[in-house]
Write an enzyme that holds these catalytic residues in place. Structure first.
Site, PDB file in Angstrom:
ATOM      1  N   ASP A 178       0.869  -1.182   0.000  1.00 33.73           N
ATOM      2  CA  ASP A 178       0.000   0.000   0.000  1.00 33.73           C
ATOM      3  C   ASP A 178       0.905   1.232   0.000  1.00 33.73           C
ATOM      4  O   ASP A 178       1.830   1.328   0.801  1.00 33.73           O
ATOM      5  CB  ASP A 178      -0.869  -0.036   1.266  1.00 33.73           C
ATOM      6  CG  ASP A 178      -1.836   1.123   1.365  1.00 33.73           C
ATOM      7  OD1 ASP A 178      -3.053   0.875   1.422  1.00 33.73           O
ATOM      8  OD2 ASP A 178      -1.380   2.284   1.405  1.00 33.73           O
ATOM      9  N   ASN A 186      -2.273  12.846  -3.841  1.00 33.83           N
ATOM     10  CA  ASN A 186      -3.456  13.244  -4.617  1.00 33.83           C
ATOM     11  C   ASN A 186      -3.858  14.683  -4.297  1.00 33.83           C
ATOM     12  O   ASN A 186      -4.156  15.472  -5.193  1.00 33.83           O
ATOM     13  CB  ASN A 186      -4.643  12.345  -4.281  1.00 33.83           C
ATOM     14  CG  ASN A 186      -4.729  11.130  -5.180  1.00 33.83           C
ATOM     15  OD1 ASN A 186      -4.352  11.193  -6.338  1.00 33.83           O
ATOM     16  ND2 ASN A 186      -5.215  10.036  -4.649  1.00 33.83           N
ATOM     17  N   HIS A 191      -5.473  14.197  -8.875  1.00 33.30           N
ATOM     18  CA  HIS A 191      -5.734  12.781  -9.117  1.00 33.30           C
ATOM     19  C   HIS A 191      -5.037  12.240 -10.359  1.00 33.30           C
ATOM     20  O   HIS A 191      -4.676  11.075 -10.402  1.00 33.30           O
ATOM     21  CB  HIS A 191      -7.246  12.552  -9.251  1.00 33.30           C
ATOM     22  CG  HIS A 191      -7.828  11.899  -8.053  1.00 33.30           C
ATOM     23  ND1 HIS A 191      -8.053  12.592  -6.882  1.00 33.30           N
ATOM     24  CD2 HIS A 191      -8.205  10.614  -7.811  1.00 33.30           C
ATOM     25  CE1 HIS A 191      -8.552  11.758  -5.992  1.00 33.30           C
ATOM     26  NE2 HIS A 191      -8.658  10.558  -6.523  1.00 33.30           N
ATOM     27  N   ASP A 195      -2.872   9.015 -10.494  1.00 31.57           N
ATOM     28  CA  ASP A 195      -3.075   7.898 -11.430  1.00 31.57           C
ATOM     29  C   ASP A 195      -1.770   7.525 -12.122  1.00 31.57           C
ATOM     30  O   ASP A 195      -1.443   6.353 -12.301  1.00 31.57           O
ATOM     31  CB  ASP A 195      -4.107   8.279 -12.501  1.00 31.57           C
ATOM     32  CG  ASP A 195      -5.523   8.238 -11.959  1.00 31.57           C
ATOM     33  OD1 ASP A 195      -5.701   7.838 -10.788  1.00 31.57           O
ATOM     34  OD2 ASP A 195      -6.449   8.605 -12.698  1.00 31.57           O
ATOM     35  N   GLU A 221      -4.829   2.158  -4.082  1.00 36.76           N
ATOM     36  CA  GLU A 221      -3.359   2.228  -4.205  1.00 36.76           C
ATOM     37  C   GLU A 221      -2.727   1.025  -3.537  1.00 36.76           C
ATOM     38  O   GLU A 221      -1.664   1.110  -2.960  1.00 36.76           O
ATOM     39  CB  GLU A 221      -2.799   3.532  -3.617  1.00 36.76           C
ATOM     40  CG  GLU A 221      -3.661   4.186  -2.575  1.00 36.76           C
ATOM     41  CD  GLU A 221      -3.551   3.542  -1.197  1.00 36.76           C
ATOM     42  OE1 GLU A 221      -4.364   2.620  -0.935  1.00 36.76           O
ATOM     43  OE2 GLU A 221      -2.696   3.947  -0.398  1.00 36.76           O
TER      44      GLU A 221
HETATM   45  P1  GH3 Z   1      -1.385   5.354   4.355  1.00 35.84           P
HETATM   46  O1  GH3 Z   1       0.082   5.606   4.392  1.00 35.84           O
HETATM   47  O2  GH3 Z   1      -1.952   5.112   5.723  1.00 35.84           O
HETATM   48  O3  GH3 Z   1      -1.743   4.267   3.428  1.00 35.84           O
HETATM   49  O4  GH3 Z   1      -2.017   6.721   3.858  1.00 35.84           O
HETATM   50  P2  GH3 Z   1      -2.872   6.924   2.548  1.00 35.84           P
HETATM   51  O5  GH3 Z   1      -3.087   8.375   2.374  1.00 35.84           O
HETATM   52  O6  GH3 Z   1      -2.252   6.233   1.400  1.00 35.84           O
HETATM   53  O7  GH3 Z   1      -4.184   6.169   2.994  1.00 35.84           O
HETATM   54  P3  GH3 Z   1      -5.597   5.950   2.410  1.00 35.84           P
HETATM   55  O8  GH3 Z   1      -5.735   4.466   2.176  1.00 35.84           O
HETATM   56  O9  GH3 Z   1      -6.554   6.568   3.351  1.00 35.84           O
HETATM   57  O10 GH3 Z   1      -5.656   6.731   1.057  1.00 35.84           O
HETATM   58  C1  GH3 Z   1      -5.641   6.114  -0.153  1.00 35.84           C
HETATM   59  C2  GH3 Z   1      -5.952   7.130  -1.204  1.00 35.84           C
HETATM   60  O11 GH3 Z   1      -5.814   6.568  -2.477  1.00 35.84           O
HETATM   61  C3  GH3 Z   1      -7.360   7.662  -1.115  1.00 35.84           C
HETATM   62  C4  GH3 Z   1      -7.854   7.666  -2.539  1.00 35.84           C
HETATM   63  O12 GH3 Z   1      -8.298   8.927  -2.907  1.00 35.84           O
HETATM   64  C5  GH3 Z   1      -6.630   7.281  -3.352  1.00 35.84           C
HETATM   65  N1  GH3 Z   1      -6.955   6.467  -4.511  1.00 35.84           N
HETATM   66  C6  GH3 Z   1      -7.596   5.289  -4.528  1.00 35.84           C
HETATM   67  N2  GH3 Z   1      -7.714   4.848  -5.798  1.00 35.84           N
HETATM   68  C7  GH3 Z   1      -7.134   5.774  -6.601  1.00 35.84           C
HETATM   69  C8  GH3 Z   1      -6.954   5.885  -8.018  1.00 35.84           C
HETATM   70  O13 GH3 Z   1      -7.341   5.029  -8.822  1.00 35.84           O
HETATM   71  N3  GH3 Z   1      -6.317   6.993  -8.479  1.00 35.84           N
HETATM   72  C9  GH3 Z   1      -5.858   7.956  -7.633  1.00 35.84           C
HETATM   73  N4  GH3 Z   1      -5.267   9.015  -8.151  1.00 35.84           N
HETATM   74  N5  GH3 Z   1      -6.042   7.875  -6.306  1.00 35.84           N
HETATM   75  C10 GH3 Z   1      -6.655   6.806  -5.787  1.00 35.84           C
HETATM   76 MG    MG Z   2      -1.946   4.209   1.364  1.00 39.12          MG
HETATM   77 MG    MG Z   3      -4.945   2.136   1.070  1.00 39.58          MG
HETATM   78 MG    MG Z   4      -4.226   3.178   3.640  1.00 40.94          MG
END
Ligand code: GH3
Ligand code: MG
Ligand code: MG
Ligand code: MG
Length: 300
Positions: A178, A186, A191, A195, A221
């Protein structure tokens, strides 16, 4: 197949004439006498097209059209509004409610038949496209953004791998990764940049693993790697290798724009015949959670 038309008309004479005319043309026709009856027949009879009056007892035809459009069960039905007034407001409202066509009474039956043919042809092509889309989606094993395998394929692959080790012995491991603080990336860069990072990362993971390993996009992610014939030590080494590469090489967004990223990893090795996809992924997820808790950019 016989095409189905539902007439919603409270005048029994008009309803009868249309029923006869359209049945004579080979359509399968039903008549409802009120908006309420029309609504329930729309669900039970599943017509291709509804020809609906505006003035009806209870609910008016425009309200009915809106309700039909809002309901997933009936929204694929095309609606022709037939009205005795040539009122511009009604006409505009009919199209806003999702009607395909608007006819002014008294109806010219040659015109009605032609317009019916047009709407039916339109509906057939829409239905065909939708069916194709459904088939494509159901059969798809790739994630649209990154081109990696998707979650569906992961489930299938996991089941195969579990069956294989249960039968032939040996072991395998899964890695969950992750991206750290991806939300911040983001938020800061948008975004689209997010991506792009996911696409780069996917490519990088794919490049660094063995050809027998399977890399999937687990969601957002998060990525999952199935590593056959790999115990927890091997999995740890692999995860460390990936973690270091990710840390060392910032993602190149454009020529003079590089974003450094890190990722955390959780690993879990197959433990025995009781193991399921769920139990294995749960252990990997717990390990990943610990890696996050202990400060991120690490393997657990
Ligand atoms: P952590 O270190 O705890 O994982 O922090 P984090 O900010 O990565 O945690 P979190 O899982 O809350 O955030 C994941 C983010 O990923 C939130 C969401 O907006 C973003 N995300 C999810 N899918 C996609 C995607 O397909 N494209 C983009 N650009 N962002 C995405
Ligand atoms: Mg994360
Ligand atoms: Mg995550
Ligand atoms: Mg997370």
């Amino acid at each position: 197949m016989q095409q189905k038309i539902l007439i919603i008309n409270d005048s029994s004479l008009e309803g009868r004439i249309m029923l006869d005319l359209l049945s004579y043309q080979g359509y399968h026709v039903n008549v409802a006498r009120s908006g309420q009856e029309g609504l329930s027949m729309a669900k039970s009879f599943e017509p291709d097209v509804i020809i609906c009056d505006i003035v009806l007892p209870g609910m008016n035809g425009l309200e009915l059209a809106r309700l039909l459009q809002e309901d997933v069960d009936t929204q694929k039905i095309q609606i022709i509004i037939a009205s005795s007034n040539n009122n511009k407001q009604d006409k505009l409202e009919a199209f806003r409610c999702g009607a395909f066509d608007y006819l002014v009474k008294p109806l010219d039956f040659d015109e009605l038949l032609l317009r019916l043919e047009i709407v039916l042809r339109y509906k057939q092509s829409i239905d065909k496209l939708k069916r194709r889309e459904t088939i494509l989606r159901a059969g798809s094993i790739r994630d649209f953004l990154t081109g990696l395998y998707n979650r569906q394929y992961l489930d299938q692959k996991m089941a195969e791998e579990l069956a294989r080790v249960k039968r032939y012995g040996h072991t395998f491991s899964v890695l969950l990764t992750d991206v750290d603080f991806f939300k911040q990336i983001n938020d800061r860069h948008g975004h689209l940049v997010g991506d792009k990072i996911l696409i780069h990362l996917a490519g990088r993971l794919q490049l660094k693993v063995r050809s027998t390993d399977t890399v999937c996009r687990f969601g957002g992610e998060e990525f999952c790697i199935i590593a056959p014939e790999t115990d927890s030590h091997g999995a740890f080494e692999l995860a460390e290798k990936l973690r270091k590469t990710i840390e060392k090489e910032p993602v190149i967004v454009s020529e003079d724009f590089k974003i450094p990223i890190t990722a955390s990893f959780g690993i879990a090795e197959y433990e025995g015949p009781e193991e399921t996809t769920k139990s294995l992924l749960e252990r990997a997820d717990r390990a990943l959670y610990n890696a996050k808790k202990k400060g991120r950019n690490r393997v657990e």
